[in-house]
Design an enzyme around this catalytic site. Structure first.
Site, PDB file in Angstrom:
ATOM      1  N   HIS A  26     -17.569  23.845 -46.138  1.00  0.00           N
ATOM      2  CA  HIS A  26     -17.512  22.600 -46.906  1.00  0.00           C
ATOM      3  C   HIS A  26     -18.147  21.427 -46.144  1.00  0.00           C
ATOM      4  CE1 HIS A  26     -14.424  20.855 -44.310  1.00  0.00           C
ATOM      5  NE2 HIS A  26     -13.884  22.068 -44.281  1.00  0.00           N
TER       6      HIS A  26
ATOM      7  N   GLU B 219      -8.466  27.656 -45.877  1.00  0.00           N
ATOM      8  CA  GLU B 219      -8.530  27.639 -44.424  1.00  0.00           C
ATOM      9  C   GLU B 219      -7.273  28.275 -43.831  1.00  0.00           C
ATOM     10  OE1 GLU B 219      -9.860  27.974 -41.753  1.00  0.00           O
ATOM     11  OE2 GLU B 219     -10.769  26.064 -41.192  1.00  0.00           O
TER      12      GLU B 219
END
Length: 198
Positions: free
Chosen positions: A8, A84
């Protein structure tokens, strides 16, 4: 089948050196510019991508949305398996705070964080499921640095182990049940952005 693996774009916590983990932060202005730069690069690429899927955390989903819009391809719902690593008590801390509390080996501390093996297993299980469901498609996946490091090790054990930077781009190709890296941790689009003064 090819899978494009993307970290990201930048967030304010990235800029401060804070561990985000599963804390749901958003892209900052720089992160949005980074996502747009990669989207333009992908639109000019020889590989045609069929769909985008991302972690269900905002910073990854926002990055994926920008890319899907530029490429005019479907954006799938956010996927929890691409989140994550959960960092437990470490989430929200700066490097200085981590060193003060847990020392230089903070990554090995008993702070409630998810293990390498657990992260790798959940990421690999998702990639394998996608490969079985869509063997003839090229799929972009937008996710996170620590997860990507573990996923890449699982897909290709001999791959160079180097930090996965914001908006880095890797391409893995599946042939005869073996993943081969065609591109690893590339940031050419970010270098071009810097040359333009951003």
């Amino acid at each position: 089948m090819r899978i494009g693996l993307i970290r990201h774009g930048k967030t304010d916590w990235n800029a401060l050196g804070k561990i985000q983990g599963q804390t749901d932060t958003s892209l900052n202005d720089e992160g949005i510019r980074q996502a747009n730069a990669l989207a333009v690069r992908l639109s000019q690429d020889s590989i045609k991508w069929d769909m985008v899927i991302s972690s269900d955390l905002k910073r990854a989903y926002e990055t994926a949305r920008i890319i899907a819009a530029e490429l005019q391809i479907p954006l799938l719902p956010g996927e929890p398996k691409l989140r994550e690593r959960f960092f437990g008590l470490i989430e929200g801390t700066t490097e200085e705070e981590r060193l003060a509390r847990w020392g230089a080996d903070w990554r090995k501390s008993d702070s409630g964080q998810e293990s390498d093996e657990t992260v790798r297993e959940r990421a690999l299980s998702f990639v394998q499921a996608m490969a079985m469901q869509h063997p003839h498609l090229n799929i972009l996946m937008v996710t996170h640095g620590s997860l990507l490091a573990q996923l890449l090790k699982g897909m290709c054990p001999g791959i160079e182990d180097k930090p996965i930077v914001n908006l880095s781009y890797s391409i893995m190709q599946l042939e005869a049940d073996k993943w081969t890296p065609l591109l690893h941790n590339c940031t050419r689009h970010l270098e071009e952005l810097q040359q333009q003064g951003y």
